[in-house]
Write an enzyme that holds these catalytic residues in place. Structure first.
Site, short mmCIF file in Angstrom:
data_model
loop_
_atom_site.label_atom_id
_atom_site.label_comp_id
_atom_site.label_asym_id
_atom_site.label_seq_id
_atom_site.Cartn_x
_atom_site.Cartn_y
_atom_site.Cartn_z
N ALA A 281 10.11 2.37 7.48
CA ALA A 281 9.51 1.31 8.28
C ALA A 281 8.45 0.60 7.47
CB ALA A 281 8.88 1.90 9.53
N GLU B 95 20.18 -3.72 22.00
CA GLU B 95 21.56 -3.83 22.49
C GLU B 95 22.42 -4.68 21.56
OE1 GLU B 95 22.32 -6.15 26.19
OE2 GLU B 95 20.19 -6.68 26.07
N GLU C 206 1.56 -4.77 4.89
CA GLU C 206 0.96 -4.15 6.07
C GLU C 206 -0.52 -4.51 6.18
OE1 GLU C 206 3.78 -0.19 6.68
OE2 GLU C 206 1.99 0.00 5.47
N TYR D 32 5.16 -2.53 0.54
CA TYR D 32 4.91 -2.36 1.98
C TYR D 32 3.43 -2.24 2.30
CZ TYR D 32 4.33 2.80 1.81
OH TYR D 32 3.88 4.07 1.58
N LYS E 8 -3.56 4.03 8.76
CA LYS E 8 -2.97 2.69 8.67
C LYS E 8 -2.34 2.28 10.01
CE LYS E 8 1.21 2.31 7.68
NZ LYS E 8 2.41 2.60 6.88
N HIS F 253 20.68 -2.90 28.61
CA HIS F 253 20.23 -4.26 28.85
C HIS F 253 19.03 -4.29 29.77
CE1 HIS F 253 20.76 -8.58 29.12
NE2 HIS F 253 20.66 -8.50 30.42
N CYS G 28 -1.31 10.92 3.57
CA CYS G 28 -0.75 10.47 4.85
C CYS G 28 -1.78 10.55 5.96
CB CYS G 28 0.48 11.30 5.20
SG CYS G 28 1.15 10.88 6.81
N CYS H 95 -0.50 6.87 6.06
CA CYS H 95 0.28 6.54 7.26
C CYS H 95 -0.54 6.50 8.56
CB CYS H 95 1.40 7.57 7.49
SG CYS H 95 1.98 8.43 6.03
C1 LIG Z 1 -1.81 3.16 2.58
C2 LIG Z 1 -0.62 4.07 2.64
C3 LIG Z 1 0.22 4.01 3.73
C4 LIG Z 1 1.33 4.84 3.81
N1 LIG Z 1 2.14 4.74 4.91
C5 LIG Z 1 3.22 5.55 5.02
C6 LIG Z 1 4.04 5.49 6.17
O1 LIG Z 1 3.83 4.68 7.08
N2 LIG Z 1 5.08 6.35 6.25
C7 LIG Z 1 5.35 7.27 5.27
O2 LIG Z 1 6.31 8.04 5.40
N3 LIG Z 1 4.59 7.33 4.15
C8 LIG Z 1 3.53 6.50 4.01
N4 LIG Z 1 2.72 6.58 2.90
C9 LIG Z 1 3.11 7.52 1.81
C10 LIG Z 1 2.68 8.94 2.14
O3 LIG Z 1 1.32 8.97 2.41
C11 LIG Z 1 3.03 9.84 0.96
O4 LIG Z 1 4.39 9.71 0.65
C12 LIG Z 1 2.74 11.31 1.26
O5 LIG Z 1 1.39 11.50 1.61
C13 LIG Z 1 3.09 12.17 0.05
O6 LIG Z 1 2.73 13.51 0.28
P1 LIG Z 1 2.38 14.46 -0.95
O7 LIG Z 1 2.23 15.82 -0.39
O8 LIG Z 1 3.37 14.26 -2.03
O9 LIG Z 1 1.01 13.94 -1.55
P2 LIG Z 1 -0.37 13.62 -0.86
O10 LIG Z 1 -0.27 13.48 0.59
O11 LIG Z 1 -0.92 12.46 -1.64
O12 LIG Z 1 -1.23 14.91 -1.13
C14 LIG Z 1 -1.65 15.29 -2.40
C15 LIG Z 1 -2.96 16.02 -2.27
O13 LIG Z 1 -3.25 16.66 -3.52
C16 LIG Z 1 -4.63 16.59 -3.76
N5 LIG Z 1 -4.80 16.78 -5.20
C17 LIG Z 1 -4.40 15.95 -6.20
N6 LIG Z 1 -4.65 16.52 -7.40
C18 LIG Z 1 -5.20 17.74 -7.15
C19 LIG Z 1 -5.64 18.79 -7.98
N7 LIG Z 1 -5.53 18.74 -9.32
N8 LIG Z 1 -6.18 19.89 -7.39
C20 LIG Z 1 -6.28 19.98 -6.04
N9 LIG Z 1 -5.86 19.00 -5.22
C21 LIG Z 1 -5.31 17.90 -5.76
C22 LIG Z 1 -5.01 15.22 -3.23
O14 LIG Z 1 -6.40 15.16 -2.94
C23 LIG Z 1 -4.14 15.12 -2.00
O15 LIG Z 1 -4.81 15.58 -0.84
C24 LIG Z 1 1.60 5.78 2.78
C25 LIG Z 1 0.74 5.85 1.67
C26 LIG Z 1 -0.35 5.01 1.60
C27 LIG Z 1 -1.26 5.08 0.41
#
Ligand SMILES: Cc1cc2nc3c(=O)[nH]c(=O)nc-3n(C[C@H](O)[C@H](O)[C@H](O)COP(=O)(O)OP(=O)(O)OC[C@H]3O[C@@H](n4cnc5c(N)ncnc54)[C@H](O)[C@@H]3O)c2cc1C
Length: 460
Positions: free
Chosen positions: A342, A442, A183, A179, A51, A437, A43, A48
């Site tokens: 969104a 609205e 986007e 999405y 982006k 308004h 994110c 997010c």
């Molecule tokens: C381009 C894009 C746009 C997005 N836009 C939106 C948005 O507008 N709104 C929204 O709500 N969501 C959006 N998302 C989705 C959102 O980013 C994810 O849902 C969210 O980040 C999930 O969080 P998480 O903690 O599950 O995983 P992540 O945020 O992916 O975090 C996982 C972390 O684990 C680390 N990792 C992985 N494997 C290992 C390992 N074995 N050892 C140590 N570290 C590891 C990775 O490096 C990463 O930093 C978007 C995603 C993308 C790709």
């Protein structure tokens, strides 16, 4: 628990992992978190936040054009991609430092390393060190998936690389209908590129309300994005600094970048999960119960790695609920219904609740209310755009079960509409609410006529 080095080991420093680690530490747990790339996760680093910054950048073009109808003369405007990327990177670095500081302040030990499971109570780091943990949280998120292998696939970029291109491409082919695909199509087009969106399905944004899908496509095409459905990129060929995307339909598109936004897969590979007895679900993610507990009692998983609802606020909520359940003495399940969503496309989309098709499949009676009109701002600017607002109502209870908006400010409107939908507001409650308004929103409280079909609304 006494033979453990820590009470909780969190693998992954993204939205879910960071929140879980912090809340668990605040509950008094000894917490260690491993992150293999950058703290903040998808994110903050390549999702997010960057982006949305690129989306903001892409919208100035239309604002400059619209200003003319309001009497403004802008002598000259130009855009510099490297400036945008450098400023964006500076903000991301600031956020990464803030996330790191918050964790450290809460007492979480951060290890910059990949971590995998050696057994259900042991995590192994990249340097071979092992850490014994009473509980392990898998919060490794997801990564871009490129679909079936095709010749020249290595020439395609994903959203990860799109954030770091050295220059703005002039001709872009974006493959995908989700999405992220729409986007980025809007971002590149807004910044001045010629964009073709290629999607194998019959229409973009599968899973969204059909009116929303049709409306977005219509407006994207009006704003110059070429949308090709029912075909896919079958091969990519490099010719100097350009690429040829060969489509399954037989067409060939020339581009200086081909981007694939063809879905994401949970990060479960080579994690030692199956050896530790952690079951993978049918959806390809770690299988968990409503408390995010896996098939191994002391191993939990939250966020995109579970492939439930892959959004940041959901991952954060799941992380906090896990920590409250395991370390706060307050078992907390996360409700995955009525999650507002969104799409920061051009135009923007904000939705919450059931689509019309979902409601018709589940409810005895479904009533639809919708309005489609030229927004006030577009009258003087002359911009060719329309707004769509749609309410899906359970005809038996009068409850508003879905709200779908396409147009400027849609995401902000959907967040507030989500409160009403989550509280179980009825259509009568919406009608009793005084209009504000002149706004687009609205219309949400002034729609009185049930609607029959999208075609009719579009013709009116
Ligand atoms: C381009 C894009 C746009 C997005 N836009 C939106 C948005 O507008 N709104 C929204 O709500 N969501 C959006 N998302 C989705 C959102 O980013 C994810 O849902 C969210 O980040 C999930 O969080 P998480 O903690 O599950 O995983 P992540 O945020 O992916 O975090 C996982 C972390 O684990 C680390 N990792 C992985 N494997 C290992 C390992 N074995 N050892 C140590 N570290 C590891 C990775 O490096 C990463 O930093 C978007 C995603 C993308 C790709």
């Amino acid at each position: 628990m006494s033979d453990s080095d820590v009470d909780l080991f969190v693998i992954g420093g993204g939205s879910g992992g960071v929140r879980a680690a912090r809340v668990a530490a605040q509950h008094g747990a000894r917490v260690m978190l491993a992150e293999e790339y950058r703290v903040g996760g998808t994110c903050v680093i390549r999702g997010c936040v960057p982006k949305k910054l690129l989306v903001y950048a892409s919208r100035f073009r239309a604002e400059f054009e619209d200003a003319a109808g309001y009497g403004w003369t802008l002598s000259h405007s130009s855009f510099d991609w490297p400036t945008l990327i450098a400023n964006k990177d500076r903000e991301i670095a600031r956020l990464e430092a803030a996330y790191t500081a918050t964790l450290q302040k809460a007492g979480v030990a951060i290890v910059k390393s990949r971590a995998v499971l050696a057994d259900p109570h042991t995590v192994q780091l990249a340097d071979g060190k092992k850490v014994r943990a009473a509980h392990i949280l898998i919060a490794t998120g997801g990564a871009p998936s490129y679909g079936d292998p095709i010749p020249g696939r290595e020439h395609a970029i994903s959203s990860n690389e799109a954030f770091h291109l050295p220059a703005l491409p002039q001709h872009v082919v974006v493959q995908g209908g989700g999405y992220i695909a729409v986007e980025f199509a809007g971002i590149f087009a807004g910044l001045g590129a010629q964009v073709t969106l290629v999607y194998r399905g019959e229409n973009i944004l599968r899973g969204f309300d059909d009116d929303v899908r049709q409306h977005l496509r219509m407006d994207m095409e009006k704003h110059g994005v070429r949308v090709l459905t029912g075909c896919k990129v079958a091969a990519i060929e490099q010719a100097g600094s350009h690429f040829s995307a060969h489509l399954s339909s037989g067409n060939r598109l020339s581009a200086d970048r081909v981007m694939f936004a063809t879905g994401r897969r949970p990060n479960i590979a080579d994690m030692g999960l199956e050896a530790a007895g952690v079951t993978i679900g049918k959806n390809g993610g770690v299988a968990v119960d409503e408390y995010s507990r896996s098939s191994v009692p002391n191993v939990y998983a939250v966020g995109d790695v579970t492939n439930r609802v892959n959004l940041t606020p959901v991952a954060i909520r799941e992380g906090a609920a896990f920590a409250d359940t395991v370390f706060g003495g307050k078992p907390t399940a996360v409700d995955h219904t009525n999650v507002p969503t969104a799409v920061f496309s051009d135009p923007e989309i904000g939705v919450v609740g059931l689509t019309e098709a979902q409601a018709r499949a589940r409810l005895a009676q479904t009533d639809i209310y919708k309005a489609m009109f030229k927004p006030l701002k577009a009258t003087l600017s002359g911009r060719d755009t329309t707004v769509l607002l749609k309410l899906v109502v359970d005809g038996s209870s009068d409850r508003v079960v879905g709200c779908h908006i396409v147009g400027e400010g849609a995401a902000e409107m959907a967040q507030l509409a989500a409160i009403a939908v989550q509280m179980g507001a009825t259509k009568a409650d919406f009608d009793a609410t005084m209009a504000l308004h002149p706004t687009t929103a609205e219309e949400l409280v002034t729609m009185r006529q049930k609607s029959a079909s999208y075609a009719r609304a579009a013709a009116e």
